[in-house]
Design a protein around this motif. Structure first.
Motif, PDB file in Angstrom:
ATOM      1  N   THR A 226       3.875  -2.488  -7.736  1.00  0.00           N
ATOM      2  CA  THR A 226       3.463  -1.176  -7.270  1.00  0.00           C
ATOM      3  C   THR A 226       1.999  -0.992  -7.628  1.00  0.00           C
ATOM      4  OG1 THR A 226       3.903   1.208  -7.330  1.00  0.00           O
ATOM      5  CG2 THR A 226       4.150   0.008  -9.400  1.00  0.00           C
ATOM      6  N   THR A 227       1.369   0.013  -7.038  1.00  0.00           N
ATOM      7  CA  THR A 227      -0.027   0.299  -7.341  1.00  0.00           C
ATOM      8  C   THR A 227      -0.200   1.782  -7.631  1.00  0.00           C
ATOM      9  OG1 THR A 227      -0.745   0.867  -5.080  1.00  0.00           O
ATOM     10  CG2 THR A 227      -0.717  -1.485  -5.663  1.00  0.00           C
ATOM     11  N   PRO A 236      -0.284  -6.210  -0.421  1.00  0.00           N
ATOM     12  CA  PRO A 236       0.205  -5.827   0.912  1.00  0.00           C
ATOM     13  C   PRO A 236       1.571  -5.171   0.825  1.00  0.00           C
ATOM     14  CG  PRO A 236       0.308  -8.211   0.606  1.00  0.00           C
ATOM     15  CD  PRO A 236      -0.439  -7.670  -0.570  1.00  0.00           C
ATOM     16  N   GLU A 237       1.697  -3.976   1.391  1.00  0.00           N
ATOM     17  CA  GLU A 237       2.941  -3.227   1.237  1.00  0.00           C
ATOM     18  C   GLU A 237       4.024  -3.672   2.214  1.00  0.00           C
ATOM     19  OE1 GLU A 237       2.561   0.954   0.646  1.00  0.00           O
ATOM     20  OE2 GLU A 237       0.900   0.718  -0.771  1.00  0.00           O
ATOM     21  N   THR A 238       3.704  -4.653   3.071  1.00  0.00           N
ATOM     22  CA  THR A 238       4.738  -5.279   3.889  1.00  0.00           C
ATOM     23  C   THR A 238       5.317  -6.509   3.196  1.00  0.00           C
ATOM     24  OG1 THR A 238       2.966  -6.454   5.035  1.00  0.00           O
ATOM     25  CG2 THR A 238       3.815  -4.455   6.086  1.00  0.00           C
ATOM     26  N   HIS A 239       4.772  -6.869   2.046  1.00  0.00           N
ATOM     27  CA  HIS A 239       5.266  -8.006   1.273  1.00  0.00           C
ATOM     28  C   HIS A 239       6.649  -7.676   0.716  1.00  0.00           C
ATOM     29  CE1 HIS A 239       5.517 -11.081  -1.859  1.00  0.00           C
ATOM     30  NE2 HIS A 239       4.445 -11.673  -1.352  1.00  0.00           N
ATOM     31  N   ALA A 240       7.504  -8.672   0.672  1.00  0.00           N
ATOM     32  CA  ALA A 240       8.881  -8.436   0.228  1.00  0.00           C
ATOM     33  C   ALA A 240       8.976  -7.950  -1.202  1.00  0.00           C
ATOM     34  CB  ALA A 240       9.697  -9.719   0.393  1.00  0.00           C
ATOM     35  N   LEU A 241       7.947  -8.204  -2.027  1.00  0.00           N
ATOM     36  CA  LEU A 241       7.956  -7.766  -3.424  1.00  0.00           C
ATOM     37  C   LEU A 241       7.274  -6.411  -3.631  1.00  0.00           C
ATOM     38  CD1 LEU A 241       7.201 -11.156  -5.228  1.00  0.00           C
ATOM     39  CD2 LEU A 241       9.328  -9.825  -5.412  1.00  0.00           C
ATOM     40  N   SER A 242       6.812  -5.796  -2.555  1.00  0.00           N
ATOM     41  CA  SER A 242       6.103  -4.524  -2.704  1.00  0.00           C
ATOM     42  C   SER A 242       7.062  -3.361  -2.879  1.00  0.00           C
ATOM     43  CB  SER A 242       5.220  -4.258  -1.483  1.00  0.00           C
ATOM     44  OG  SER A 242       4.651  -2.958  -1.563  1.00  0.00           O
ATOM     45  N   LEU A 243       6.725  -2.482  -3.817  1.00  0.00           N
ATOM     46  CA  LEU A 243       7.463  -1.237  -4.028  1.00  0.00           C
ATOM     47  C   LEU A 243       6.716  -0.041  -3.453  1.00  0.00           C
ATOM     48  CD1 LEU A 243       8.451  -1.808  -7.767  1.00  0.00           C
ATOM     49  CD2 LEU A 243       9.899  -2.198  -5.753  1.00  0.00           C
ATOM     50  N   GLY A 244       5.539  -0.281  -2.846  1.00  0.00           N
ATOM     51  CA  GLY A 244       4.705   0.816  -2.397  1.00  0.00           C
ATOM     52  C   GLY A 244       3.840   1.337  -3.524  1.00  0.00           C
ATOM     53  N   SER A 394       0.975   9.038   1.411  1.00  0.00           N
ATOM     54  CA  SER A 394       0.869   7.898   0.497  1.00  0.00           C
ATOM     55  C   SER A 394       2.143   7.057   0.389  1.00  0.00           C
ATOM     56  CB  SER A 394       0.394   8.363  -0.890  1.00  0.00           C
ATOM     57  OG  SER A 394       1.296   9.278  -1.465  1.00  0.00           O
ATOM     58  N   PRO A 395       3.353   7.621   0.399  1.00  0.00           N
ATOM     59  CA  PRO A 395       4.518   6.734   0.291  1.00  0.00           C
ATOM     60  C   PRO A 395       4.797   5.950   1.573  1.00  0.00           C
ATOM     61  CG  PRO A 395       5.081   9.018  -0.271  1.00  0.00           C
ATOM     62  CD  PRO A 395       3.759   9.038   0.403  1.00  0.00           C
ATOM     63  N   PHE A 396       4.378   6.488   2.724  1.00  0.00           N
ATOM     64  CA  PHE A 396       4.818   5.939   3.996  1.00  0.00           C
ATOM     65  C   PHE A 396       3.778   5.058   4.685  1.00  0.00           C
ATOM     66  CE2 PHE A 396       7.335   9.804   3.343  1.00  0.00           C
ATOM     67  CZ  PHE A 396       8.608   9.259   3.409  1.00  0.00           C
ATOM     68  N   TRP A 397       2.524   5.158   4.282  1.00  0.00           N
ATOM     69  CA  TRP A 397       1.499   4.305   4.887  1.00  0.00           C
ATOM     70  C   TRP A 397       1.542   2.940   4.205  1.00  0.00           C
ATOM     71  CZ3 TRP A 397      -1.302   5.653   9.114  1.00  0.00           C
ATOM     72  CH2 TRP A 397      -2.263   4.732   9.538  1.00  0.00           C
ATOM     73  N   GLU A 398       1.637   1.888   4.996  1.00  0.00           N
ATOM     74  CA  GLU A 398       1.776   0.534   4.450  1.00  0.00           C
ATOM     75  C   GLU A 398       0.541  -0.305   4.766  1.00  0.00           C
ATOM     76  OE1 GLU A 398       5.539  -0.968   5.992  1.00  0.00           O
ATOM     77  OE2 GLU A 398       6.499  -0.408   4.104  1.00  0.00           O
ATOM     78  N   PRO A 399      -0.480  -0.277   3.908  1.00  0.00           N
ATOM     79  CA  PRO A 399      -1.653  -1.130   4.142  1.00  0.00           C
ATOM     80  C   PRO A 399      -1.287  -2.594   3.965  1.00  0.00           C
ATOM     81  CG  PRO A 399      -1.809  -0.049   2.009  1.00  0.00           C
ATOM     82  CD  PRO A 399      -0.600   0.522   2.684  1.00  0.00           C
ATOM     83  N   ILE A 400      -1.942  -3.432   4.742  1.00  0.00           N
ATOM     84  CA  ILE A 400      -1.663  -4.869   4.645  1.00  0.00           C
ATOM     85  C   ILE A 400      -2.890  -5.673   4.259  1.00  0.00           C
ATOM     86  CG2 ILE A 400       0.284  -4.796   6.239  1.00  0.00           C
ATOM     87  CD1 ILE A 400      -1.525  -5.702   8.464  1.00  0.00           C
TER      88      ILE A 400
END
Length: 546
Positions: A226-227, A236-244, A394-400
């Motif tokens: 997380t960040t 990248p928030e599309t990464h399988a390990l991303s929690l957002g 902020s929770p819903f935007w997924e930067p890559i």
């Protein structure tokens, strides 16, 4: 050369391409004569926000610089510098000063005295021959250590005086500090021993450009990431390990994994206590890696700590962790990512009715969802504003891609996002630069949309207009009922058109995406665009516990 011209020449040698400011300050004219583009804003705070973003989206490789008039200009600028200080952003601020015979005499405003609590370095130059040394000290401070504003106040009579021949100036170096190797060994052992580690990345990862190392460590440890808001887009928030990202509003999966972690590893973060960040759960083992030793044990107790540049820290940890794991993960990835995926699906299913709502007035979540799925996310830099826009997007935007989301929130000045979008566009002219704000925020800085038009900075402004300070309704119920104290209004699309930009008001759900596409096309033609979406007074946020 006169002192003002010397300052301009030093800025040029430091690679400064833009001087943002508000008259009268002789450095502005001197910069123009030195072929540095001068940009004049409608209010000082917005100009400082522009300088702020220029530094952020270049990882401090290019330093934003702002110059303003002594007296009222310096007084008006305080908020912008304080915001950069709170969010740890490196900018150079060059206010004029009163003539020396009036300097520091009440009631004359002294920038050197008054800005010391919101800068890491503040200096007052009283002799023209001191200018090169003062600028060298300022740029050395702003490029090294914790990124924060620096200030050099130059009295107006000093600016007009000659600097003796023979002065020299070499651009200040950027230096990096690595952590203690013994501490690295201890931390690596703890990371490998942890059963449920979570990595919490701050904006120090951005400044160090340590995005690749962060991803490598996460994948090696099979640890979710997380960040902070400031660190958003470092992973990248599309990464399988991303929690957002963590903020006032967060995802279900982030809440779950933080709550159940047995070790939280903070890298490039301050762990500062703030209402606009995710609080660390009590009783957890915390490992803190940061550039600034003042952060250690300030707000949270760290069992282990590393002090150093985030990239050098991660490089050192990667070597140690690889040795312990014999160069490859242990086979936990499938289980961890499956749990993240399941929780994310549950969370999104809960929110999908809001994200795809066909109601009118519009759901702000529908606007955000449609925006995310219309723009080229990798080539878009987006920022929120204070209040509801921050907590909705902020929770819903997924930067890559790195540096494509400007998150902020240690202090929360309304209207900050407009200047950030303009500064980002100056730094990255090929990217779509977007600020998402509300009708309260536009009331603070909306006049500077004219600056975007006049200065040919084609940004996209997305306004969520609910004709209310909706986030304040619960705490101002009586004031609202008796005096309508939270009611605000305006036709801001017409305002944008009056300034010479593109303005469009959108009221129907099916019109959201076509309007976004039209606005993007206008920005590509060089015209700033403002889309005004008429939204409901939404007060629902993704918060845990609910």
């Amino acid at each position: 050369m006169k002192a003002a011209a010397v300052v301009a020449e030093i800025l040029k040698r430091e690679g400064v391409k833009f001087l943002i400011g508000y008259p009268v300050n002789q450095i502005i004219e001197a910069a123009a004569e030195a072929d540095i583009r001068t940009i004049i804003v409608r209010q000082e705070r917005v100009g400082l926000h522009m300088a702020d973003a220029l530094s952020r989206v270049t990882s401090g490789d290019r330093i934003g610089v702002f110059a303003m008039q002594h007296g009222p200009g310096a007084e008006n600028s305080f908020g912008g510098v304080a915001q950069a200080f709170g969010d740890s952003v490196p900018i150079v601020v060059i206010p004029g000063g009163y003539p020396r015979h009036l300097l520091n005499i009440t009631p004359n405003f002294s920038s050197w005295l008054n800005y010391q609590h919101v800068t890491k370095w503040a200096e007052q130059v009283i002799m023209p021959q001191q200018v090169p040394d003062a600028m060298r000290r300022a740029f050395t401070q702003v490029k090294n250590g914790r990124p924060r504003p620096v200030l050099v106040e130059i009295p107006v009579d000093v600016m007009r005086e000659e600097v003796p021949d023979g002065w020299t100036y070499t651009p200040a170096p950027r230096l990096r500090v690595a952590p203690d190797p013994r501490a690295v060994t201890e931390v690596a052992a703890a990371l490998v021993a942890a059963e449920r580690p979570v990595i919490y990345a701050g904006q120090g990862v951005h400044y160090a450009k340590a995005w690749t190392q962060l991803r490598e460590l996460a994948e090696l440890l099979e640890a979710p990431v997380t960040t902070s808001l400031q660190g958003k887009s470092a992973f990248p928030e599309t990464h399988a390990l991303s929690l957002g990202s963590g903020g006032r509003s967060i995802s279900k999966q982030l809440h779950h994994f933080l709550t159940n972690a047995d070790l939280i590893f903070g890298i490039g973060c301050s762990f500062a206590s703030t209402n606009y960040g995710v609080p660390m759960p009590k009783g957890k083992k915390l490992v803190h890696a940061t550039l600034d030793p003042l952060d250690i044990n300030k707000d949270v107790r760290a069992e282990m700590a590393l002090v150093g540049d985030a990239a050098l820290t991660l490089d050192a940890l990667l070597g140690e962790v690889r040795d312990r794991l014999k160069g490859k993960p242990r086979g936990r990835t499938a289980a961890v990512t499956a749990e993240i995926s399941r929780l994310k699906a549950e969370w999104l299913a809960q929110w999908m009715p809001r994200l795809t709502a066909k109601s009118t007035p519009l759901s702000p979540y529908r606007v955000i969802h449609d925006l995310l799925h219309t723009v080229d996310v990798a080539n878009t830099i987006i920022t929120h504003d204070a209040g509801s826009p921050r907590d909705q997007i902020s929770p819903f935007w997924e930067p890559i891609a790195p540096l494509t989301y400007i998150g902020w929130g240690k202090t929360t000045q309304l209207g900050y996002g407009l200047g950030l979008a303009m500064g980002a566009k100056l730094a990255q002219p090929d990217k779509l630069c977007v600020n998402v704000w509300g009708d309260a925020a536009i009331g603070f800085t909306g006049m500077d949309f004219e600056t975007a038009v006049r200065e040919r900075i084609p940004i996209l402004s997305v306004l969520l207009n609910n004709f209310s300070m909706a986030i304040e309704l619960k705490v101002m119920a009586t004031a609202t009922e008796k005096y309508r104290s939270t009611d605000i209004s305006g036709n801001y699309a017409d305002m944008a058109k009056a300034f010479g930009g593109w303005g469009e008001r959108v009221t129907a759900p099916d019109d959201i995406i076509p309007a976004i596409r039209r606005a993007i096309a206008k920005t590509r033609e060089g015209t700033p665009a403002l889309l005004e979406f008429i939204t409901e007074k939404a007060v629902d946020f993704s918060m845990y516990p609910a």
